[in-house]
Write a protein that holds these residues in place. Structure first.
Motif, PDB file in Angstrom:
ATOM      1  N   GLN A  43      73.701   8.837  61.278  1.00 61.02           N
ATOM      2  CA  GLN A  43      74.882   8.528  60.233  1.00 61.02           C
ATOM      3  C   GLN A  43      75.285   7.064  60.658  1.00 61.02           C
ATOM      4  O   GLN A  43      75.122   6.830  61.994  1.00 61.02           O
ATOM      5  CB  GLN A  43      76.035   9.441  60.720  1.00 61.02           C
ATOM      6  CG  GLN A  43      75.780  10.796  60.113  1.00 61.02           C
ATOM      7  CD  GLN A  43      77.049  11.632  60.576  1.00 61.02           C
ATOM      8  OE1 GLN A  43      76.715  12.522  61.506  1.00 61.02           O
ATOM      9  NE2 GLN A  43      78.237  11.514  59.984  1.00 61.02           N
ATOM     10  N   VAL A  44      75.373   6.228  59.976  1.00 62.10           N
ATOM     11  CA  VAL A  44      75.773   4.710  60.180  1.00 62.10           C
ATOM     12  C   VAL A  44      77.062   4.398  59.885  1.00 62.10           C
ATOM     13  O   VAL A  44      77.402   4.620  58.523  1.00 62.10           O
ATOM     14  CB  VAL A  44      74.462   3.712  59.531  1.00 62.10           C
ATOM     15  CG1 VAL A  44      74.871   2.349  59.886  1.00 62.10           C
ATOM     16  CG2 VAL A  44      73.318   4.248  59.965  1.00 62.10           C
ATOM     17  N   ARG A  45      77.703   3.782  60.601  1.00 56.16           N
ATOM     18  CA  ARG A  45      79.067   3.305  60.220  1.00 56.16           C
ATOM     19  C   ARG A  45      79.426   1.880  60.751  1.00 56.16           C
ATOM     20  O   ARG A  45      79.061   1.528  61.855  1.00 56.16           O
ATOM     21  CB  ARG A  45      80.311   4.171  61.057  1.00 56.16           C
ATOM     22  CG  ARG A  45      81.804   3.799  60.415  1.00 56.16           C
ATOM     23  CD  ARG A  45      82.650   4.411  61.171  1.00 56.16           C
ATOM     24  NE  ARG A  45      83.137   3.686  62.328  1.00 56.16           N
ATOM     25  CZ  ARG A  45      83.680   4.272  63.521  1.00 56.16           C
ATOM     26  NH1 ARG A  45      83.932   5.489  63.441  1.00 56.16           N
ATOM     27  NH2 ARG A  45      83.385   3.400  64.481  1.00 56.16           N
ATOM     28  N   LEU A  46      79.467   1.200  59.575  1.00 56.99           N
ATOM     29  CA  LEU A  46      79.692  -0.487  60.012  1.00 56.99           C
ATOM     30  C   LEU A  46      81.313  -0.801  59.596  1.00 56.99           C
ATOM     31  O   LEU A  46      81.759  -0.321  58.710  1.00 56.99           O
ATOM     32  CB  LEU A  46      78.766  -1.020  58.871  1.00 56.99           C
ATOM     33  CG  LEU A  46      78.711  -2.615  58.806  1.00 56.99           C
ATOM     34  CD1 LEU A  46      78.493  -3.061  60.111  1.00 56.99           C
ATOM     35  CD2 LEU A  46      78.069  -3.134  57.626  1.00 56.99           C
ATOM     36  N   ASP A  47      81.610  -1.702  60.496  1.00 56.57           N
ATOM     37  CA  ASP A  47      83.075  -2.237  60.397  1.00 56.57           C
ATOM     38  C   ASP A  47      82.902  -3.744  61.028  1.00 56.57           C
ATOM     39  O   ASP A  47      81.559  -4.190  61.311  1.00 56.57           O
ATOM     40  CB  ASP A  47      83.868  -1.376  61.276  1.00 56.57           C
ATOM     41  CG  ASP A  47      83.910  -1.345  62.598  1.00 56.57           C
ATOM     42  OD1 ASP A  47      83.083  -2.068  63.273  1.00 56.57           O
ATOM     43  OD2 ASP A  47      84.731  -0.326  63.251  1.00 56.57           O
ATOM     44  N   SER A  48      84.083  -4.465  61.147  1.00 53.15           N
ATOM     45  CA  SER A  48      84.043  -5.874  61.307  1.00 53.15           C
ATOM     46  C   SER A  48      83.480  -6.050  62.831  1.00 53.15           C
ATOM     47  O   SER A  48      83.065  -7.144  63.102  1.00 53.15           O
ATOM     48  CB  SER A  48      85.379  -6.542  61.129  1.00 53.15           C
ATOM     49  OG  SER A  48      86.192  -5.909  61.901  1.00 53.15           O
ATOM     50  N   SER A  49      83.561  -5.101  63.502  1.00 56.25           N
ATOM     51  CA  SER A  49      83.300  -5.426  65.033  1.00 56.25           C
ATOM     52  C   SER A  49      81.746  -4.936  65.420  1.00 56.25           C
ATOM     53  O   SER A  49      81.177  -5.390  66.669  1.00 56.25           O
ATOM     54  CB  SER A  49      84.337  -4.737  66.036  1.00 56.25           C
ATOM     55  OG  SER A  49      84.327  -3.295  65.823  1.00 56.25           O
ATOM     56  N   GLN A  75      74.794  11.206  65.228  1.00 55.16           N
ATOM     57  CA  GLN A  75      74.288  12.365  64.716  1.00 55.16           C
ATOM     58  C   GLN A  75      75.257  13.402  64.674  1.00 55.16           C
ATOM     59  O   GLN A  75      74.832  14.567  64.966  1.00 55.16           O
ATOM     60  CB  GLN A  75      73.153  12.664  65.119  1.00 55.16           C
ATOM     61  CG  GLN A  75      71.798  11.668  64.883  1.00 55.16           C
ATOM     62  CD  GLN A  75      70.601  11.996  65.750  1.00 55.16           C
ATOM     63  OE1 GLN A  75      70.403  12.073  66.989  1.00 55.16           O
ATOM     64  NE2 GLN A  75      69.642  12.187  64.905  1.00 55.16           N
ATOM     65  N   SER A  76      76.354  13.097  64.758  1.00 55.30           N
ATOM     66  CA  SER A  76      77.400  14.141  64.787  1.00 55.30           C
ATOM     67  C   SER A  76      77.192  15.487  63.772  1.00 55.30           C
ATOM     68  O   SER A  76      77.397  16.684  64.316  1.00 55.30           O
ATOM     69  CB  SER A  76      78.880  13.882  64.738  1.00 55.30           C
ATOM     70  OG  SER A  76      79.198  13.114  63.311  1.00 55.30           O
ATOM     71  N   ASN A  77      76.917  15.265  62.461  1.00 52.41           N
ATOM     72  CA  ASN A  77      76.665  16.424  61.763  1.00 52.41           C
ATOM     73  C   ASN A  77      75.531  17.228  62.199  1.00 52.41           C
ATOM     74  O   ASN A  77      75.238  18.378  62.121  1.00 52.41           O
ATOM     75  CB  ASN A  77      76.442  15.897  60.232  1.00 52.41           C
ATOM     76  CG  ASN A  77      77.479  15.272  59.494  1.00 52.41           C
ATOM     77  OD1 ASN A  77      78.573  15.685  60.224  1.00 52.41           O
ATOM     78  ND2 ASN A  77      77.353  14.709  58.419  1.00 52.41           N
ATOM     79  N   VAL A  78      74.433  16.493  62.731  1.00 53.69           N
ATOM     80  CA  VAL A  78      73.228  17.230  63.311  1.00 53.69           C
ATOM     81  C   VAL A  78      73.704  18.017  64.278  1.00 53.69           C
ATOM     82  O   VAL A  78      73.127  19.121  64.630  1.00 53.69           O
ATOM     83  CB  VAL A  78      72.211  16.325  63.523  1.00 53.69           C
ATOM     84  CG1 VAL A  78      70.743  17.161  64.160  1.00 53.69           C
ATOM     85  CG2 VAL A  78      71.539  15.400  62.146  1.00 53.69           C
ATOM     86  N   LEU A  94      67.552  14.736  68.605  1.00 50.04           N
ATOM     87  CA  LEU A  94      68.699  13.968  68.876  1.00 50.04           C
ATOM     88  C   LEU A  94      68.703  12.905  69.653  1.00 50.04           C
ATOM     89  O   LEU A  94      69.601  12.093  69.788  1.00 50.04           O
ATOM     90  CB  LEU A  94      69.791  14.907  69.470  1.00 50.04           C
ATOM     91  CG  LEU A  94      70.377  16.236  68.570  1.00 50.04           C
ATOM     92  CD1 LEU A  94      71.224  16.996  69.585  1.00 50.04           C
ATOM     93  CD2 LEU A  94      71.207  15.566  67.339  1.00 50.04           C
ATOM     94  N   THR A  95      67.504  12.529  70.564  1.00 45.34           N
ATOM     95  CA  THR A  95      67.563  11.453  71.333  1.00 45.34           C
ATOM     96  C   THR A  95      67.375  10.459  70.696  1.00 45.34           C
ATOM     97  O   THR A  95      67.497   9.252  71.140  1.00 45.34           O
ATOM     98  CB  THR A  95      66.305  11.828  72.300  1.00 45.34           C
ATOM     99  OG1 THR A  95      65.116  11.797  71.563  1.00 45.34           O
ATOM    100  CG2 THR A  95      66.412  12.859  73.111  1.00 45.34           C
ATOM    101  N   GLY A 146      77.320   8.165  70.164  1.00 44.78           N
ATOM    102  CA  GLY A 146      76.324   7.559  69.670  1.00 44.78           C
ATOM    103  C   GLY A 146      76.049   6.090  70.079  1.00 44.78           C
ATOM    104  O   GLY A 146      76.216   6.006  71.098  1.00 44.78           O
ATOM    105  N   LEU A 147      75.305   5.399  69.420  1.00 43.62           N
ATOM    106  CA  LEU A 147      74.957   3.897  69.716  1.00 43.62           C
ATOM    107  C   LEU A 147      75.710   3.226  69.155  1.00 43.62           C
ATOM    108  O   LEU A 147      76.144   3.068  67.743  1.00 43.62           O
ATOM    109  CB  LEU A 147      73.352   3.832  69.267  1.00 43.62           C
ATOM    110  CG  LEU A 147      72.387   4.689  70.080  1.00 43.62           C
ATOM    111  CD1 LEU A 147      71.006   4.500  69.383  1.00 43.62           C
ATOM    112  CD2 LEU A 147      72.317   4.476  71.617  1.00 43.62           C
TER     113      LEU A 147
END
Length: 129
Positions: free
Chosen positions: A8-14, A20-23, A73-74, A116-117
């Motif tokens: 899962q990828v979330r992009l914001d201004s910072s 992989q929270s759903n996994v 998950l790694t 996550g990362l």
């Protein structure tokens, strides 16, 4: 892009967060760890994992399935990389002590499913050529 190969990828201004929270939720439900008590760390400091020749043998299929889920998950969870690989060393002949170590990792994931990362975009702005 929100999902890519289970990430899962979330992009914001910072920055960009990859997790992989759903996994994690699916894996915990699959192995019936969705109602377990959470652990603070993925691995106990002592005793050190060994081959445990005299231990009680466990189901190879279950153990390998649990390990493969952890290794998947790694990709976004470096906090479980070391202990997951330590447990993977004993896939040929898993014992009860090894299964307990894997279960502790699952209990750790229960307490921290949303890690996550994080990639800070400020650092990448200077790296552009």
């Amino acid at each position: 892009m929100i999902f890519f190969l289970g990430l899962q990828v979330r992009l914001d201004s910072s920055g960009i967060l990859i997790h992989q929270s759903n996994v994690v939720d699916d894996i915990l439900a699959k192995f019936k760890f969705d109602d377990c008590k959470a652990a603070n760390t993925p691995m106990a400091t002592r005793p050190v994992m060994t081959f445990d020749e005299d231990g009680t043998a466990v189901d190879h299929t279950l153990y390998r399935s649990m390990i493969s889920s952890l290794i998947y998950l790694t990709a976004s969870r470096p906090d479980i990389m070391f202990v997951g690989c330590q447990c993977a060393r004993y896939q040929a002949n898993p014992k009860l002590s090894h299964l307990h170590a894997v279960k502790r990792i699952f209990r750790y994931l229960k307490g921290r499913p949303r890690l996550g990362l994080w990639y800070n975009l400020v650092y990448f702005a200077y790296a552009q050529i």
